[in-house]
Scaffold this motif. Structure first.
Motif, mmCIF file in Angstrom:
data_model
loop_
_atom_site.group_PDB
_atom_site.id
_atom_site.type_symbol
_atom_site.label_atom_id
_atom_site.label_comp_id
_atom_site.label_asym_id
_atom_site.label_seq_id
_atom_site.Cartn_x
_atom_site.Cartn_y
_atom_site.Cartn_z
ATOM 1 N N GLN A 53 20.853 -72.681 -77.542
ATOM 2 C CA GLN A 53 20.209 -73.258 -78.159
ATOM 3 C C GLN A 53 19.821 -74.799 -77.857
ATOM 4 N N ASP A 54 20.083 -75.244 -76.441
ATOM 5 C CA ASP A 54 19.827 -76.188 -75.473
ATOM 6 C C ASP A 54 18.891 -76.237 -74.401
ATOM 7 N N GLY A 55 19.495 -75.612 -73.902
ATOM 8 C CA GLY A 55 19.489 -74.249 -72.161
ATOM 9 C C GLY A 55 18.190 -73.928 -72.336
ATOM 10 N N ARG A 56 18.114 -73.328 -71.167
ATOM 11 C CA ARG A 56 16.773 -72.933 -70.482
ATOM 12 C C ARG A 56 17.342 -70.824 -70.146
ATOM 13 N N VAL A 57 15.895 -70.711 -70.156
ATOM 14 C CA VAL A 57 16.489 -69.115 -70.655
ATOM 15 C C VAL A 57 15.992 -69.055 -69.179
ATOM 16 N N ASN A 58 16.255 -68.506 -68.357
ATOM 17 C CA ASN A 58 15.863 -67.840 -66.905
ATOM 18 C C ASN A 58 15.794 -65.633 -66.599
ATOM 19 N N VAL A 59 14.567 -65.427 -66.520
ATOM 20 C CA VAL A 59 14.190 -64.669 -67.102
ATOM 21 C C VAL A 59 14.198 -63.217 -65.762
ATOM 22 N N ILE A 60 14.663 -62.539 -65.973
ATOM 23 C CA ILE A 60 14.541 -61.546 -64.147
ATOM 24 C C ILE A 60 14.319 -60.040 -64.367
ATOM 25 N N CYS A 61 13.673 -59.457 -63.575
ATOM 26 C CA CYS A 61 13.401 -58.163 -63.292
ATOM 27 C C CYS A 61 13.645 -58.215 -62.402
ATOM 28 N N ARG A 62 12.713 -57.010 -61.458
ATOM 29 C CA ARG A 62 13.419 -56.625 -59.749
ATOM 30 C C ARG A 62 12.286 -57.603 -59.361
ATOM 31 N N SER A 63 10.892 -57.347 -59.102
ATOM 32 C CA SER A 63 10.499 -58.568 -58.710
ATOM 33 C C SER A 63 9.704 -59.918 -58.936
ATOM 34 N N GLY A 64 9.880 -59.773 -60.395
ATOM 35 C CA GLY A 64 8.833 -61.253 -61.205
ATOM 36 C C GLY A 64 7.719 -60.989 -62.090
ATOM 37 N N GLY A 87 12.341 -62.200 -58.086
ATOM 38 C CA GLY A 87 13.401 -61.157 -59.527
ATOM 39 C C GLY A 87 14.320 -60.629 -58.221
ATOM 40 N N MET A 88 15.266 -59.461 -58.924
ATOM 41 C CA MET A 88 16.349 -59.387 -58.293
ATOM 42 C C MET A 88 16.521 -58.804 -56.709
ATOM 43 N N LYS A 89 15.303 -58.259 -56.415
ATOM 44 C CA LYS A 89 15.296 -58.509 -54.959
ATOM 45 C C LYS A 89 15.592 -59.282 -54.221
ATOM 46 N N HIS A 90 14.804 -60.980 -54.754
ATOM 47 C CA HIS A 90 15.498 -61.731 -53.806
ATOM 48 C C HIS A 90 16.661 -62.307 -54.088
ATOM 49 N N TRP A 91 17.349 -62.023 -55.877
ATOM 50 C CA TRP A 91 18.106 -62.288 -56.080
ATOM 51 C C TRP A 91 19.450 -61.264 -54.961
ATOM 52 N N VAL A 99 26.381 -56.017 -59.855
ATOM 53 C CA VAL A 99 27.737 -55.116 -60.200
ATOM 54 C C VAL A 99 26.540 -53.926 -61.548
ATOM 55 N N THR A 100 27.452 -53.147 -61.628
ATOM 56 C CA THR A 100 27.634 -52.425 -62.236
ATOM 57 C C THR A 100 28.154 -53.142 -63.862
ATOM 58 N N ASP A 101 27.947 -51.705 -65.190
ATOM 59 C CA ASP A 101 28.778 -51.811 -66.147
ATOM 60 C C ASP A 101 30.197 -51.988 -66.012
ATOM 61 N N ALA A 102 31.025 -51.133 -65.139
ATOM 62 C CA ALA A 102 32.378 -51.409 -64.784
ATOM 63 C C ALA A 102 32.661 -51.811 -63.499
ATOM 64 N N GLY A 103 31.978 -52.704 -63.539
ATOM 65 C CA GLY A 103 32.590 -53.692 -62.261
ATOM 66 C C GLY A 103 32.489 -54.321 -60.723
ATOM 67 N N GLN A 104 31.344 -53.044 -60.726
ATOM 68 C CA GLN A 104 31.139 -52.401 -59.465
ATOM 69 C C GLN A 104 30.084 -52.897 -58.769
ATOM 70 N N ALA A 105 30.290 -52.717 -57.387
ATOM 71 C CA ALA A 105 29.106 -53.068 -56.852
ATOM 72 C C ALA A 105 27.803 -51.929 -57.277
ATOM 73 N N GLY A 106 26.809 -53.056 -57.147
ATOM 74 C CA GLY A 106 25.591 -51.876 -57.904
ATOM 75 C C GLY A 106 24.388 -52.074 -56.843
ATOM 76 N N VAL A 107 23.533 -51.874 -57.167
ATOM 77 C CA VAL A 107 22.129 -51.985 -55.867
ATOM 78 C C VAL A 107 21.092 -52.289 -56.517
ATOM 79 N N VAL A 108 20.043 -52.734 -56.061
ATOM 80 C CA VAL A 108 18.765 -52.306 -56.791
ATOM 81 C C VAL A 108 17.944 -51.798 -56.723
ATOM 82 N N ILE A 109 17.025 -51.380 -57.974
ATOM 83 C CA ILE A 109 16.685 -49.895 -57.775
ATOM 84 C C ILE A 109 14.713 -50.209 -58.459
#
Length: 109
Positions: A53-64, A87-91, A99-109
């Motif tokens: 309620q009193d915090g910031r929303v940080n919005v991310i996509c692939r590249s912005g 975005g996630m490319k810089h992340w 990560v993936t939903d299963a907690g494994q290492a993921g990739v940015v596509i």
């Protein structure tokens, strides 16, 4: 456009990922809220319930681009929101975990 660099984010900052399902499933930031831009208006209530309620929303996509659109919408609604530059490319490039939903290492596509 309010913008923040990936390196300025702290662990635990609220993240909203607006990428599509296939991108999310390939890999995402752990703990992020996922609402695809294509479903954003219909699912807006999920954000208002989950966001601090009193915090910031940080919005991310692939590249912005998609996150910039959502950030502008949120700012117009009176929400403290910022677009994550690069975005996630810089992340991933900054060595932040992807990560993936299963907690494994993921990739940015």
């Amino acid at each position: 456009m309010p913008t923040v660099e990936v390196t300025d984010l702290k662990d635990g900052d609220f993240l909203l990922d607006v990428r599509e399902d296939d991108e999310w499933q390939a890999g995402h930031a752990e703990g992020a809220l996922h609402i695809p831009i294509s479903e954003f208006v219909a699912r807006y209530g999920e954000l208002t319930e989950a966001a601090p309620q009193d915090g910031r929303v940080n919005v991310i996509c692939r590249s912005g681009g998609r996150s910039a659109q959502v950030t502008m919408y949120l700012v117009q609604q009176g929400i403290d929101a910022v677009n994550i530059d690069g975005g996630m490319k810089h992340w991933e490039a900054a060595g932040r975990p992807v990560v993936t939903d299963a907690g494994q290492a993921g990739v940015v596509i």
